[in-house]
Scaffold this active site. Structure first.
Site, PDB file in Angstrom:
ATOM      1  N   LYS A   1      36.607  36.440  57.793  1.00  0.00           N
ATOM      2  CA  LYS A   1      36.298  35.451  56.755  1.00  0.00           C
ATOM      3  C   LYS A   1      37.459  34.500  56.441  1.00  0.00           C
ATOM      4  O   LYS A   1      37.240  33.311  56.216  1.00  0.00           O
ATOM      5  CB  LYS A   1      35.834  36.171  55.481  1.00  0.00           C
ATOM      6  CG  LYS A   1      34.452  36.802  55.610  1.00  0.00           C
ATOM      7  CD  LYS A   1      34.174  37.768  54.479  1.00  0.00           C
ATOM      8  CE  LYS A   1      33.129  37.251  53.561  1.00  0.00           C
ATOM      9  NZ  LYS A   1      32.719  38.256  52.538  1.00  0.00           N
TER      10      LYS A   1
ATOM     11  N   ASN B   1      31.871  32.780  54.915  1.00  0.00           N
ATOM     12  CA  ASN B   1      30.946  33.842  55.350  1.00  0.00           C
ATOM     13  C   ASN B   1      29.739  33.290  56.111  1.00  0.00           C
ATOM     14  O   ASN B   1      28.931  34.058  56.627  1.00  0.00           O
ATOM     15  CB  ASN B   1      30.501  34.722  54.165  1.00  0.00           C
ATOM     16  CG  ASN B   1      29.455  34.052  53.287  1.00  0.00           C
ATOM     17  OD1 ASN B   1      29.278  32.833  53.326  1.00  0.00           O
ATOM     18  ND2 ASN B   1      28.762  34.839  52.488  1.00  0.00           N
TER      19      ASN B   1
ATOM     20  N   ASP C   1      28.937  33.809  48.782  1.00  0.00           N
ATOM     21  CA  ASP C   1      29.111  34.988  47.910  1.00  0.00           C
ATOM     22  C   ASP C   1      29.077  34.609  46.426  1.00  0.00           C
ATOM     23  O   ASP C   1      28.494  35.317  45.608  1.00  0.00           O
ATOM     24  CB  ASP C   1      30.449  35.687  48.203  1.00  0.00           C
ATOM     25  CG  ASP C   1      30.386  36.522  49.467  1.00  0.00           C
ATOM     26  OD1 ASP C   1      29.279  36.896  49.881  1.00  0.00           O
ATOM     27  OD2 ASP C   1      31.461  36.797  50.037  1.00  0.00           O
TER      28      ASP C   1
ATOM     29  N   ALA D   1      36.441  39.457  46.951  1.00  0.00           N
ATOM     30  CA  ALA D   1      35.164  39.293  46.248  1.00  0.00           C
ATOM     31  C   ALA D   1      35.399  38.843  44.813  1.00  0.00           C
ATOM     32  O   ALA D   1      34.654  38.012  44.280  1.00  0.00           O
ATOM     33  CB  ALA D   1      34.384  40.610  46.277  1.00  0.00           C
TER      34      ALA D   1
HETATM   35  P1  NAP Z   1      39.413  43.862  48.692  1.00  0.00           P
HETATM   36  O1  NAP Z   1      39.811  42.449  48.863  1.00  0.00           O
HETATM   37  O2  NAP Z   1      39.974  44.899  49.596  1.00  0.00           O
HETATM   38  O3  NAP Z   1      39.757  44.296  47.168  1.00  0.00           O
HETATM   39  C1  NAP Z   1      39.628  45.626  46.749  1.00  0.00           C
HETATM   40  C2  NAP Z   1      39.896  45.719  45.247  1.00  0.00           C
HETATM   41  O4  NAP Z   1      39.733  47.099  44.849  1.00  0.00           O
HETATM   42  C3  NAP Z   1      41.307  45.305  44.840  1.00  0.00           C
HETATM   43  O5  NAP Z   1      41.270  44.707  43.567  1.00  0.00           O
HETATM   44  C4  NAP Z   1      42.024  46.667  44.782  1.00  0.00           C
HETATM   45  O6  NAP Z   1      43.161  46.682  43.938  1.00  0.00           O
HETATM   46  C5  NAP Z   1      40.933  47.530  44.186  1.00  0.00           C
HETATM   47  N1  NAP Z   1      41.154  48.952  44.462  1.00  0.00           N
HETATM   48  C6  NAP Z   1      41.031  49.600  45.640  1.00  0.00           C
HETATM   49  N2  NAP Z   1      41.339  50.904  45.489  1.00  0.00           N
HETATM   50  C7  NAP Z   1      41.669  51.086  44.168  1.00  0.00           C
HETATM   51  C8  NAP Z   1      42.070  52.207  43.389  1.00  0.00           C
HETATM   52  N3  NAP Z   1      42.204  53.420  43.941  1.00  0.00           N
HETATM   53  N4  NAP Z   1      42.317  52.018  42.064  1.00  0.00           N
HETATM   54  C9  NAP Z   1      42.173  50.789  41.499  1.00  0.00           C
HETATM   55  N5  NAP Z   1      41.788  49.687  42.198  1.00  0.00           N
HETATM   56  C10 NAP Z   1      41.548  49.839  43.505  1.00  0.00           C
HETATM   57  O7  NAP Z   1      37.826  44.039  48.789  1.00  0.00           O
HETATM   58  P2  NAP Z   1      36.688  42.966  48.469  1.00  0.00           P
HETATM   59  O8  NAP Z   1      36.293  42.281  49.713  1.00  0.00           O
HETATM   60  O9  NAP Z   1      37.130  42.159  47.302  1.00  0.00           O
HETATM   61  O10 NAP Z   1      35.447  43.927  48.069  1.00  0.00           O
HETATM   62  C11 NAP Z   1      35.472  44.663  46.855  1.00  0.00           C
HETATM   63  C12 NAP Z   1      34.138  45.420  46.686  1.00  0.00           C
HETATM   64  O11 NAP Z   1      33.062  44.494  46.573  1.00  0.00           O
HETATM   65  C13 NAP Z   1      33.792  46.322  47.862  1.00  0.00           C
HETATM   66  O12 NAP Z   1      33.240  47.527  47.353  1.00  0.00           O
HETATM   67  C14 NAP Z   1      32.740  45.535  48.619  1.00  0.00           C
HETATM   68  O13 NAP Z   1      31.834  46.359  49.339  1.00  0.00           O
HETATM   69  C15 NAP Z   1      32.027  44.837  47.470  1.00  0.00           C
HETATM   70  N6  NAP Z   1      31.333  43.590  47.902  1.00  0.00           N
HETATM   71  C16 NAP Z   1      29.981  43.525  47.747  1.00  0.00           C
HETATM   72  C17 NAP Z   1      29.304  42.369  48.127  1.00  0.00           C
HETATM   73  C18 NAP Z   1      27.799  42.297  47.948  1.00  0.00           C
HETATM   74  O14 NAP Z   1      27.160  41.437  48.573  1.00  0.00           O
HETATM   75  N7  NAP Z   1      27.219  43.103  47.083  1.00  0.00           N
HETATM   76  C19 NAP Z   1      30.002  41.283  48.675  1.00  0.00           C
HETATM   77  C20 NAP Z   1      31.392  41.381  48.815  1.00  0.00           C
HETATM   78  C21 NAP Z   1      32.051  42.555  48.435  1.00  0.00           C
HETATM   79  P3  NAP Z   1      44.626  46.296  44.532  1.00  0.00           P
HETATM   80  O15 NAP Z   1      44.678  44.799  44.553  1.00  0.00           O
HETATM   81  O16 NAP Z   1      45.561  46.902  43.548  1.00  0.00           O
HETATM   82  O17 NAP Z   1      44.715  46.926  45.900  1.00  0.00           O
END
Ligand code: NAP
Length: 280
Positions: free
Chosen positions: A65, A86, A101, A129
């Protein structure tokens, strides 16, 4: 038939072919949609290949992406703002990059009766996200948005890139979450906490007890369908919704770009939901 696909690595788990083919058939469109595994180092060669093979476009998931942003001939405002693509359309050899998104999550929030307009919102997480979510919350007229993240610096960066005046970056401690929850009418979880296959769970959900009555709790996660966060929020009588609506609406907006036409979104959402119910 014109070809479409989703690229990613891994991509086998993607629900996009199921959703898109169901909607394509229902809308009577002349597309066929599949999934192609493309390694993270092969984004640019894939783009050349997609043009050569006559693809009308493709969706992209991890890890493409961000890389796609600098490879596009043109970028939509959202794709440029999120620094993430995306959806790619190939028209007369030119590439157009979109990110659906943000519009997807906004539509899903409204569908779940959680319109952010005028509300104070607590956003959990500051990853890719979250950037789309926070940008759209501000655009949709949220009064204030607190962005709580384990790595506070990442929350600060996100806030400064979007709209520092209406955004507050904060840490992820129990005290902080309780403080902002007590002022919020909506919580949006953009962390991966509680997601199937990911490490980590919310250890303390007591901040949900501080939310005002009638508040909404929206989790971007859709697998499992009900995370611990949503379970607890439901027990406390809050409105809840998972990320399935976002997944569906971002797909509808992507298909509108591919087909270059407006679709009956409500009808398409029903078709996608039915296809997913049969699979999940
Ligand atoms: P990402 O960029 O990897 O971000 C992950 C986030 O989770 C960061 O803020 C991270 O904090 C936090 N995190 C991870 N482990 C943690 C922990 N143990 N304690 C506290 N915070 C924690 O991922 P993303 O792409 O933004 O996606 C995030 C979520 O959204 C995923 O579950 C994904 O499947 C979902 N999503 C859903 C859709 C949909 O269509 N429904 C679309 C996109 C994403 P740090 O910055 O401190 O690491």
């Amino acid at each position: 038939m014109r070809k479409l696909c989703v690229i990613g690595d891994p991509v086998e788990h993607s629900l996009s072919p199921l959703i898109q083919n169901a909607m394509i058939e229902a809308a009577g469109l002349d597309f066929i949609y599949d999934a192609r595994r493309v390694a993270g180092s092969d984004t640019a060669p894939w783009l050349a290949q997609a043009k050569n093979e006559g693809y009308a476009g493709f969706n992209a998931t991890m890890p493409h992406k961000e890389t796609l942003v600098r490879l596009m001939d043109e970028l939509s405002a959202d794709a440029a703002q999120f620094r993430s693509v995306n959806t790619v359309c190939i028209r007369n050899g030119r590439t157009y990059g979109y990110n659906t998104d943000g519009d997807g999550v906004l539509q899903a929030l409204r569908e779940a009766d959680m319109d952010p307009e005028g509300r104070c919102v607590l956003v959990l997480g500051a990853g890719g996200a979250a950037k789309a979510v926070v940008t759209k919350l501000v655009e949709a007229g949220a009064r204030n948005v607190a962005v709580a993240n384990r790595t506070v610096e990442r929350a600060r960066q996100l806030c400064s890139q979007v709209d520092a005046l209406r955004l507050t970056a904060c840490d992820f401690s129990r005290e902080t979450l309780c403080c902002y929850a007590s002022k919020s009418q909506l919580v949006v979880n953009c962390t991966s906490l509680g997601m199937t296959g990911a490490r980590g769970q919310f250890e303390d959900l007591s901040f949900l007890e501080e939310l005002k009555s009638g508040a909404g709790v929206f989790d971007l996660i859709y697998s499992p369908a009900r995370t611990r966060l949503l379970e607890r929020a439901g027990e406390l009588g809050h409105k809840t919704a998972n990320g399935l609506g976002m997944l569906i609406w971002q797909a509808i907006f992507a298909l509108e770009h591919f087909a270059d036409t407006e679709l009956d979104g409500v009808a398409m959402a029903a078709v996608a939901r039915k296809a997913l119910e049969e699979r999940l």
